[in-house]
Design a protein around this motif. Structure first.
Motif, PDB file in Angstrom:
ATOM      1  N   GLU A 231       0.825  -1.192   0.042  1.00  0.00           N
ATOM      2  CA  GLU A 231      -0.112  -0.054   0.134  1.00  0.00           C
ATOM      3  C   GLU A 231       0.873   1.180   0.112  1.00  0.00           C
ATOM      4  OE1 GLU A 231      -2.265  -0.318   3.503  1.00  0.00           O
ATOM      5  OE2 GLU A 231      -3.202  -2.216   2.867  1.00  0.00           O
ATOM      6  N   LEU A 232       2.190   1.213  -0.041  1.00  0.00           N
ATOM      7  CA  LEU A 232       3.256   2.207   0.583  1.00  0.00           C
ATOM      8  C   LEU A 232       3.176   3.129  -0.725  1.00  0.00           C
ATOM      9  CD1 LEU A 232       4.938   4.025   2.397  1.00  0.00           C
ATOM     10  CD2 LEU A 232       6.566   2.422   1.721  1.00  0.00           C
ATOM     11  N   PRO A 233       3.653   2.683  -1.962  1.00  0.00           N
ATOM     12  CA  PRO A 233       4.027   3.348  -3.187  1.00  0.00           C
ATOM     13  C   PRO A 233       2.912   4.254  -3.428  1.00  0.00           C
ATOM     14  CG  PRO A 233       4.648   1.105  -3.546  1.00  0.00           C
ATOM     15  CD  PRO A 233       3.986   1.080  -2.147  1.00  0.00           C
ATOM     16  N   SER A 234       1.430   3.933  -3.457  1.00  0.00           N
ATOM     17  CA  SER A 234       0.430   4.976  -3.976  1.00  0.00           C
ATOM     18  C   SER A 234       0.491   5.994  -3.034  1.00  0.00           C
ATOM     19  CB  SER A 234      -0.716   4.100  -3.929  1.00  0.00           C
ATOM     20  OG  SER A 234      -1.177   3.688  -2.747  1.00  0.00           O
ATOM     21  N   GLN A 235       0.668   5.682  -1.449  1.00  0.00           N
ATOM     22  CA  GLN A 235       0.675   6.755  -0.535  1.00  0.00           C
ATOM     23  C   GLN A 235       1.815   7.868  -0.625  1.00  0.00           C
ATOM     24  OE1 GLN A 235      -1.631   7.405   1.757  1.00  0.00           O
ATOM     25  NE2 GLN A 235      -2.957   5.722   1.569  1.00  0.00           N
ATOM     26  N   LEU A 236       3.107   7.171  -1.148  1.00  0.00           N
ATOM     27  CA  LEU A 236       4.135   7.991  -1.225  1.00  0.00           C
ATOM     28  C   LEU A 236       3.884   8.974  -2.593  1.00  0.00           C
ATOM     29  CD1 LEU A 236       7.078   5.538  -0.407  1.00  0.00           C
ATOM     30  CD2 LEU A 236       5.965   7.263   1.098  1.00  0.00           C
ATOM     31  N   GLN A 237       3.300   8.613  -3.600  1.00  0.00           N
ATOM     32  CA  GLN A 237       3.060   9.308  -4.738  1.00  0.00           C
ATOM     33  C   GLN A 237       2.402  10.631  -4.632  1.00  0.00           C
ATOM     34  OE1 GLN A 237       1.586   6.247  -7.577  1.00  0.00           O
ATOM     35  NE2 GLN A 237       3.209   6.920  -8.819  1.00  0.00           N
ATOM     36  N   LEU A 238       1.264  10.443  -3.472  1.00  0.00           N
ATOM     37  CA  LEU A 238       0.722  11.745  -3.045  1.00  0.00           C
ATOM     38  C   LEU A 238       1.623  12.791  -2.496  1.00  0.00           C
ATOM     39  CD1 LEU A 238      -2.226  10.012  -1.271  1.00  0.00           C
ATOM     40  CD2 LEU A 238      -2.209  10.906  -3.680  1.00  0.00           C
ATOM     41  N   CYS A 239       2.849  12.276  -2.118  1.00  0.00           N
ATOM     42  CA  CYS A 239       3.801  13.474  -1.492  1.00  0.00           C
ATOM     43  C   CYS A 239       4.862  13.849  -2.402  1.00  0.00           C
ATOM     44  CB  CYS A 239       4.382  12.704  -0.244  1.00  0.00           C
ATOM     45  SG  CYS A 239       3.507  12.032   1.091  1.00  0.00           S
ATOM     46  N   ILE A 240       4.733  13.121  -3.618  1.00  0.00           N
ATOM     47  CA  ILE A 240       5.786  13.716  -4.859  1.00  0.00           C
ATOM     48  C   ILE A 240       4.995  14.790  -5.691  1.00  0.00           C
ATOM     49  CG2 ILE A 240       7.196  12.743  -6.612  1.00  0.00           C
ATOM     50  CD1 ILE A 240       7.243  10.098  -5.146  1.00  0.00           C
ATOM     51  N   ASP A 241       5.852  15.699  -5.630  1.00  0.00           N
ATOM     52  CA  ASP A 241       5.316  16.981  -6.786  1.00  0.00           C
ATOM     53  C   ASP A 241       5.764  16.575  -7.990  1.00  0.00           C
ATOM     54  OD1 ASP A 241       6.080  19.379  -4.393  1.00  0.00           O
ATOM     55  OD2 ASP A 241       4.179  18.313  -4.692  1.00  0.00           O
TER      56      ASP A 241
END
Length: 241
Positions: A231-241
């Motif tokens: 589940e982590l990569p999709s959550q991290l993508q929200l933090c990447i501009d």
């Protein structure tokens, strides 16, 4: 403007990998090699008592008391077997020495099925990875034999740092290695205090891994919880501009 995510910091034990068998089983297996026949349940109970005693008296592998990880762990093992009526000092030292080195072997560790894929996904997002772990100096070798070391730009262990989570100071050391503001860093771990609260206290994006749904703290919003590393990569993508 919100800082873009650049780094992901990782806890290791019970996040990326776990001990394959119980401590009682592993300790008894080694004891059998020197002719001792002990109960895994008894040894497990003795270990927990010894571990708690040494952790309380000599926290963080006793680094402020002149100890190191090897001498600390050998003390725990000797204390464990002493409680199980093993009194021969030479025998205790032999078992303690062997067990300390045994835990550098890949067969004593199990890498979670979602670990390698998630680390690869994070790297493919352009993120750099590091480790912040309450572990001793064997960690680098363990990660290497488990096929994980190459994913990380740096490792910080509490033994080598001289300070352990949940102290903010160990995360400050990690931020210095990253060379970016805390808002550009995420941290993933399975411990509510040591990983989630501690990382967030310095401004890092903390995520709490809860594989067995055992954390019920109301101050952890759903978007900060992970039941699997997948589940982590999709959550991290929200933090990447």
């Amino acid at each position: 403007m919100r800082a873009s995510l650049r780094w992901v910091l990782w806890d290791v034990k019970d996040t990326l990998l776990k001990v394959r068998a119980s401590v009682g089983e592993q300790y008894c297996k080694e004891a059998e090699r020197v002719g001792l026949n002990l109960s895994p349940l008894e040894v497990e109970a003795a270990f927990r008592h010894a571990y708690q005693h040494h952790s309380s008296r000599y926290p963080n592998y006793g680094v402020t008391h002149g100890l190191d990880g090897q001498s600390w762990w050998m003390g725990v093992v000797r204390d464990t077997f002493s409680q199980c009526r093993v009194q021969d000092p030479a025998l205790l030292n032999t078992v303690a020495h062997n067990l300390y080195h045994n835990f550098c072997n890949a067969e004593n560790w199990e890498v979670f099925s979602d670990s390698k894929k998630t680390l690869e996904c994070c790297s493919s997002l352009g993120l750099k990875l590091g480790v912040v772990s309450n572990f001793d100096s064997r960690l680098e070798k363990i990660l290497h034999v488990c096929g994980l070391r190459s994913h990380f730009s740096f490792l910080i262990t509490s033994e080598e740092a001289g300070i352990a989570k949940p102290s903010p100071a160990i995360f400050d050391q990690a931020l210095q290695r990253c060379g970016v503001p805390a808002a550009s860093v995420a941290h993933i771990g399975d411990h509510y205090v040591n990983d989630y609260l501690a990382s967030r206290s310095v401004g890092i994006h903390g995520f709490l891994l809860d594989r067995r749904n055992k954390h019920s703290q109301p101050d952890v919003p759903q978007e900060h919880r992970l039941s699997s590393l997948e589940e982590l990569p999709s959550q991290l993508q929200l933090c990447i501009d």
